[in-house]
Write a protein that holds these residues in place. Sequence first.
Motif, PDB file in Angstrom:
ATOM      1  N   SER A  51       0.786  -1.236   0.000  1.00  0.00           N
ATOM      2  CA  SER A  51       0.000   0.000   0.000  1.00  0.00           C
ATOM      3  C   SER A  51       0.818   1.285   0.000  1.00  0.00           C
ATOM      4  O   SER A  51       0.264   2.362  -0.191  1.00  0.00           O
ATOM      5  CB  SER A  51      -0.960   0.007   1.195  1.00  0.00           C
ATOM      6  OG  SER A  51      -0.257  -0.008   2.423  1.00  0.00           O
ATOM      7  N   ASP A  52       2.128   1.219   0.246  1.00  0.00           N
ATOM      8  CA  ASP A  52       3.019   2.367   0.130  1.00  0.00           C
ATOM      9  C   ASP A  52       2.686   3.435   1.181  1.00  0.00           C
ATOM     10  O   ASP A  52       3.213   3.391   2.286  1.00  0.00           O
ATOM     11  CB  ASP A  52       2.956   2.937  -1.288  1.00  0.00           C
ATOM     12  CG  ASP A  52       4.171   3.758  -1.665  1.00  0.00           C
ATOM     13  OD1 ASP A  52       5.092   3.908  -0.842  1.00  0.00           O
ATOM     14  OD2 ASP A  52       4.222   4.253  -2.813  1.00  0.00           O
ATOM     15  N   ASP A  53       1.841   4.398   0.830  1.00  0.00           N
ATOM     16  CA  ASP A  53       1.429   5.477   1.733  1.00  0.00           C
ATOM     17  C   ASP A  53      -0.100   5.535   1.710  1.00  0.00           C
ATOM     18  O   ASP A  53      -0.690   6.415   1.073  1.00  0.00           O
ATOM     19  CB  ASP A  53       2.021   6.816   1.272  1.00  0.00           C
ATOM     20  CG  ASP A  53       3.537   6.792   1.245  1.00  0.00           C
ATOM     21  OD1 ASP A  53       4.139   6.964   2.316  1.00  0.00           O
ATOM     22  OD2 ASP A  53       4.102   6.588   0.156  1.00  0.00           O
ATOM     23  N   PRO A  54      -0.755   4.609   2.392  1.00  0.00           N
ATOM     24  CA  PRO A  54      -2.193   4.396   2.172  1.00  0.00           C
ATOM     25  C   PRO A  54      -3.088   5.559   2.541  1.00  0.00           C
ATOM     26  O   PRO A  54      -4.149   5.744   1.934  1.00  0.00           O
ATOM     27  CB  PRO A  54      -2.502   3.172   3.031  1.00  0.00           C
ATOM     28  CG  PRO A  54      -1.407   3.118   4.059  1.00  0.00           C
ATOM     29  CD  PRO A  54      -0.197   3.636   3.355  1.00  0.00           C
ATOM     30  N   ALA A  55      -2.709   6.365   3.530  1.00  0.00           N
ATOM     31  CA  ALA A  55      -3.557   7.500   3.892  1.00  0.00           C
ATOM     32  C   ALA A  55      -3.631   8.514   2.751  1.00  0.00           C
ATOM     33  O   ALA A  55      -4.625   9.224   2.601  1.00  0.00           O
ATOM     34  CB  ALA A  55      -3.013   8.176   5.156  1.00  0.00           C
TER      35      ALA A  55
END
Length: 337
Positions: free
Chosen positions: A277-281
């Motif tokens: 997801s890497d940087d999901p926010a």
Amino acid sequence: MSDLGSFVAGLPKAELHLHIEGSLEPEMMVALARRNRVAIPFASVEEVRAAYRFTDLQSFLDIYYAGADVLRTAEDFHDLAAAYFDRAAADGVTHAEIFFDPQTHTHRGIAFATVMDGLLAAVDGARAKHGMSVYLIMSYLRHLDEEDAFATLAMAEPWLDRLVGVGLDSSEVGNPPAKFARVFAASRERGLKLCCHAGEEGPPAYVHEALDLLHVDRIDHGNRSMEDAGLVARLARSAMTLTVCPLSNVALRNVDRLEDHPIDRMLAAGLRATIHSDDPAYFGGYIAENFRAVAEARGLGREQLVTLARNSFLGSFLPDDQVAAQLTRLDAYAERT
């Protein structure tokens, strides 16, 4: 929840490409800004969410670093990571290897110990609450110089037994892996595994550098490897893991649409591709949403999804016996579901 959604949510998987600072949800950003009396240029959660729109990697990084300024205390880092672990557990993550960027914090006066104390408390909590194993990977910021990375490695010395590896992230174009060859060698000498973001916005040549000059154990992203047939063959032959992040790729305009994503072509070429997801926010979805979205867009079947989950454990830094245990759990789930 659809059949696909419930299957994906329950699918045991490892998350290998997650920046903990990138799990800072707008609600938490606003709450921590209030708790720490930090001024942010947003009047509401809605304004923060509206700002999470990007045209490329650099425009994302600008707000990413600004958002991180609300993280001030060990409690903040604990709360950030604990919230991620709760989300990850709900998404079927049984093992996580998460990146953190100490330079993002030490450069604004936050002690390295503050970051580590908060993260380690959350790691211990994830094990107790969810039965999740967690490894920490310290990332060097590639837009800074190698001497700064060496200084960060020196700060990390008291905690090396709690770190599994180092990575290289931030602005890729113009900051090739070769720039960090000496600090990666020094990190390897200290027993740390090596990861490198390469082939996200940067060219296939950066993937070659990561392999030949940094001698990495894992490539983060690696999408542009598909432009170089010889590199694809090399990666397949060596079973080099690629930690691919579909929703991130679209959000940062590295892939036009999920319908164009190369994940199935990667699998067909024999690559050990994985989904994260890497940087999901910031990019609109945690790991299960990445699985679901790309499965729907590319028509992936259950066998391919199980392969992606299997690859995540094979590409992890877990000891062989723990990998075997994770694969046994995965196989049992696939057989009964």
